[in-house]
Design a protein around this motif. Structure first.
Motif, PDB file in Angstrom:
ATOM      1  N   ALA A   1       4.214  -6.911  -4.573  1.00 32.24           N
ATOM      2  CA  ALA A   1       5.289  -5.965  -4.242  1.00 32.24           C
ATOM      3  C   ALA A   1       5.117  -5.469  -2.811  1.00 32.24           C
ATOM      4  O   ALA A   1       4.020  -5.536  -2.256  1.00 32.24           O
ATOM      5  N   TYR A   2       6.181  -4.943  -2.252  1.00 35.19           N
ATOM      6  CA  TYR A   2       6.123  -4.338  -0.935  1.00 35.19           C
ATOM      7  C   TYR A   2       5.756  -2.863  -1.077  1.00 35.19           C
ATOM      8  O   TYR A   2       5.975  -2.256  -2.119  1.00 35.19           O
ATOM      9  N   VAL A   3       5.180  -2.330   0.006  1.00 36.35           N
ATOM     10  CA  VAL A   3       4.629  -0.978  -0.027  1.00 36.35           C
ATOM     11  C   VAL A   3       5.121  -0.203   1.199  1.00 36.35           C
ATOM     12  O   VAL A   3       5.113  -0.729   2.315  1.00 36.35           O
ATOM     13  N   VAL A  19      19.541  -1.740   2.014  1.00 37.07           N
ATOM     14  CA  VAL A  19      19.453  -3.203   1.992  1.00 37.07           C
ATOM     15  C   VAL A  19      18.718  -3.746   0.772  1.00 37.07           C
ATOM     16  O   VAL A  19      18.744  -4.950   0.524  1.00 37.07           O
ATOM     17  N   CYS A  20      18.075  -2.899  -0.006  1.00 35.46           N
ATOM     18  CA  CYS A  20      17.308  -3.379  -1.154  1.00 35.46           C
ATOM     19  C   CYS A  20      18.223  -3.821  -2.289  1.00 35.46           C
ATOM     20  O   CYS A  20      18.994  -3.019  -2.821  1.00 35.46           O
ATOM     21  N   PRO A  21      18.136  -5.106  -2.673  1.00 32.90           N
ATOM     22  CA  PRO A  21      19.016  -5.608  -3.730  1.00 32.90           C
ATOM     23  C   PRO A  21      18.639  -5.092  -5.123  1.00 32.90           C
ATOM     24  O   PRO A  21      19.425  -5.201  -6.067  1.00 32.90           O
ATOM     25  N   GLN A  22      17.454  -4.538  -5.227  1.00 33.45           N
ATOM     26  CA  GLN A  22      16.958  -4.053  -6.516  1.00 33.45           C
ATOM     27  C   GLN A  22      17.132  -2.542  -6.702  1.00 33.45           C
ATOM     28  O   GLN A  22      16.858  -2.026  -7.799  1.00 33.45           O
ATOM     29  N   ASP A  23      17.553  -1.843  -5.656  1.00 29.65           N
ATOM     30  CA  ASP A  23      17.619  -0.376  -5.709  1.00 29.65           C
ATOM     31  C   ASP A  23      16.307   0.215  -6.226  1.00 29.65           C
ATOM     32  O   ASP A  23      16.311   1.143  -7.042  1.00 29.65           O
ATOM     33  N   CYS A  24      15.211  -0.373  -5.748  1.00 32.24           N
ATOM     34  CA  CYS A  24      13.902   0.061  -6.260  1.00 32.24           C
ATOM     35  C   CYS A  24      13.135   0.912  -5.257  1.00 32.24           C
ATOM     36  O   CYS A  24      11.929   1.112  -5.403  1.00 32.24           O
ATOM     37  N   ILE A  25      13.823   1.429  -4.221  1.00 28.57           N
ATOM     38  CA  ILE A  25      13.191   2.309  -3.241  1.00 28.57           C
ATOM     39  C   ILE A  25      13.693   3.724  -3.485  1.00 28.57           C
ATOM     40  O   ILE A  25      14.900   3.970  -3.485  1.00 28.57           O
ATOM     41  N   HIS A  26      12.737   4.628  -3.723  1.00 26.80           N
ATOM     42  CA  HIS A  26      13.105   5.981  -4.145  1.00 26.80           C
ATOM     43  C   HIS A  26      12.458   7.047  -3.262  1.00 26.80           C
ATOM     44  O   HIS A  26      11.354   6.868  -2.748  1.00 26.80           O
ATOM     45  N   VAL A  33       9.179   5.525  -1.536  1.00 31.75           N
ATOM     46  CA  VAL A  33       8.217   4.626  -2.179  1.00 31.75           C
ATOM     47  C   VAL A  33       8.966   3.506  -2.900  1.00 31.75           C
ATOM     48  O   VAL A  33      10.141   3.652  -3.245  1.00 31.75           O
ATOM     49  N   ILE A  34       8.263   2.391  -3.124  1.00 37.27           N
ATOM     50  CA  ILE A  34       8.845   1.210  -3.766  1.00 37.27           C
ATOM     51  C   ILE A  34       8.263   1.034  -5.162  1.00 37.27           C
ATOM     52  O   ILE A  34       7.039   1.057  -5.342  1.00 37.27           O
ATOM     53  N   ASP A  35       9.132   0.834  -6.143  1.00 35.05           N
ATOM     54  CA  ASP A  35       8.684   0.583  -7.516  1.00 35.05           C
ATOM     55  C   ASP A  35       8.164  -0.865  -7.595  1.00 35.05           C
ATOM     56  O   ASP A  35       8.948  -1.809  -7.510  1.00 35.05           O
ATOM     57  N   GLU A  38       9.797  -3.403  -9.981  1.00 32.33           N
ATOM     58  CA  GLU A  38      11.178  -3.820  -9.750  1.00 32.33           C
ATOM     59  C   GLU A  38      11.331  -4.653  -8.476  1.00 32.33           C
ATOM     60  O   GLU A  38      12.284  -5.417  -8.338  1.00 32.33           O
ATOM     61  N   CYS A  39      10.414  -4.487  -7.527  1.00 28.91           N
ATOM     62  CA  CYS A  39      10.484  -5.205  -6.256  1.00 28.91           C
ATOM     63  C   CYS A  39      10.360  -6.710  -6.476  1.00 28.91           C
ATOM     64  O   CYS A  39       9.470  -7.166  -7.198  1.00 28.91           O
ATOM     65  N   ILE A  40      11.252  -7.473  -5.853  1.00 32.93           N
ATOM     66  CA  ILE A  40      11.242  -8.938  -5.999  1.00 32.93           C
ATOM     67  C   ILE A  40      10.697  -9.631  -4.740  1.00 32.93           C
ATOM     68  O   ILE A  40      10.881 -10.842  -4.568  1.00 32.93           O
ATOM     69  N   ASP A  41      10.067  -8.840  -3.851  1.00 31.34           N
ATOM     70  CA  ASP A  41       9.419  -9.405  -2.670  1.00 31.34           C
ATOM     71  C   ASP A  41      10.390 -10.146  -1.757  1.00 31.34           C
ATOM     72  O   ASP A  41      10.027 -11.155  -1.147  1.00 31.34           O
ATOM     73  N   CYS A  42      11.609  -9.627  -1.643  1.00 26.07           N
ATOM     74  CA  CYS A  42      12.596 -10.322  -0.802  1.00 26.07           C
ATOM     75  C   CYS A  42      12.357 -10.070   0.690  1.00 26.07           C
ATOM     76  O   CYS A  42      12.801 -10.849   1.526  1.00 26.07           O
ATOM     77  N   GLY A  43      11.709  -8.941   1.027  1.00 28.08           N
ATOM     78  CA  GLY A  43      11.395  -8.636   2.420  1.00 28.08           C
ATOM     79  C   GLY A  43      12.508  -7.998   3.219  1.00 28.08           C
ATOM     80  O   GLY A  43      12.323  -7.705   4.403  1.00 28.08           O
ATOM     81  N   ALA A  44      13.659  -7.758   2.614  1.00 28.24           N
ATOM     82  CA  ALA A  44      14.808  -7.213   3.352  1.00 28.24           C
ATOM     83  C   ALA A  44      14.540  -5.826   3.928  1.00 28.24           C
ATOM     84  O   ALA A  44      15.107  -5.445   4.950  1.00 28.24           O
ATOM     85  N   CYS A  45      13.664  -5.073   3.291  1.00 26.57           N
ATOM     86  CA  CYS A  45      13.401  -3.702   3.737  1.00 26.57           C
ATOM     87  C   CYS A  45      12.559  -3.645   5.008  1.00 26.57           C
ATOM     88  O   CYS A  45      12.583  -2.644   5.721  1.00 26.57           O
ATOM     89  N   VAL A  46      11.811  -4.695   5.292  1.00 30.36           N
ATOM     90  CA  VAL A  46      10.893  -4.664   6.440  1.00 30.36           C
ATOM     91  C   VAL A  46      11.642  -4.501   7.766  1.00 30.36           C
ATOM     92  O   VAL A  46      11.364  -3.563   8.517  1.00 30.36           O
TER      93      VAL A  46
HETATM   94 FE1  SF4 Z   1      13.627  -4.043  -2.244  1.00 37.55          FE
HETATM   95 FE2  SF4 Z   1      13.191  -6.492  -1.335  1.00 37.55          FE
HETATM   96 FE3  SF4 Z   1      11.988  -4.408  -0.176  1.00 37.55          FE
HETATM   97 FE4  SF4 Z   1      11.247  -5.183  -2.614  1.00 37.55          FE
HETATM   98  S1  SF4 Z   1      11.006  -6.356  -0.708  1.00 37.55           S
HETATM   99  S2  SF4 Z   1      11.627  -3.082  -1.954  1.00 37.55           S
HETATM  100  S3  SF4 Z   1      13.208  -5.861  -3.486  1.00 37.55           S
HETATM  101  S4  SF4 Z   1      14.200  -4.832  -0.212  1.00 37.55           S
END
Ligand code: SF4
Ligand code: F3S
Length: 76
Positions: A1-3, A19-26, A33-35, A38-46
């Motif tokens: 997962a991303y942190v 940008v998070c497709p999972q809405d897992c950033i709260h 913080v990232i759940d 739920e994080c799918i490691d897409c990297g879009a948040c970086v």
């Molecule tokens: Fe969301 Fe993707 Fe970032 Fe995980 S890596 S928190 S799924 S945007």
């Protein structure tokens, strides 16, 4: 997962949540913080974060390792 590391604190830009497709950033109060479940490691948040606060767990800098538990524990 991303942190999300402590660079988020005091900034809380929230662009990552857009940008998070999972809405897992709260919003955890002092920082976002990232759940990890739920994080799918897409990297879009970086690239979305203006202060570079987000890392893949394995790349979190050594002086920021406590951030891993800080993200995970928020969702326990
Ligand atoms: Fe969301 Fe993707 Fe970032 Fe995980 S890596 S928190 S799924 S945007
Ligand atoms: Fe924090 Fe960066 Fe997201 S400052 S809220 S991790 S865009």
């Amino acid at each position: 997962a991303y942190v999300i590391t402590s660079g988020c604190a005091g900034v809380k830009d929230a662009a990552c949540t857009q940008v998070c497709p999972q809405d897992c950033i709260h919003d955890a109060g002092n920082q976002f913080v990232i759940d990890p479940d739920e994080c799918i490691d897409c990297g879009a948040c970086v690239p979305a974060c203006p202060v570079g606060a987000v890392y893949p767990e394995e790349d979190v800098p050594h002086d920021q390792r406590a951030s891993i538990a800080r993200n995970r524990d928020f969702f326990l």
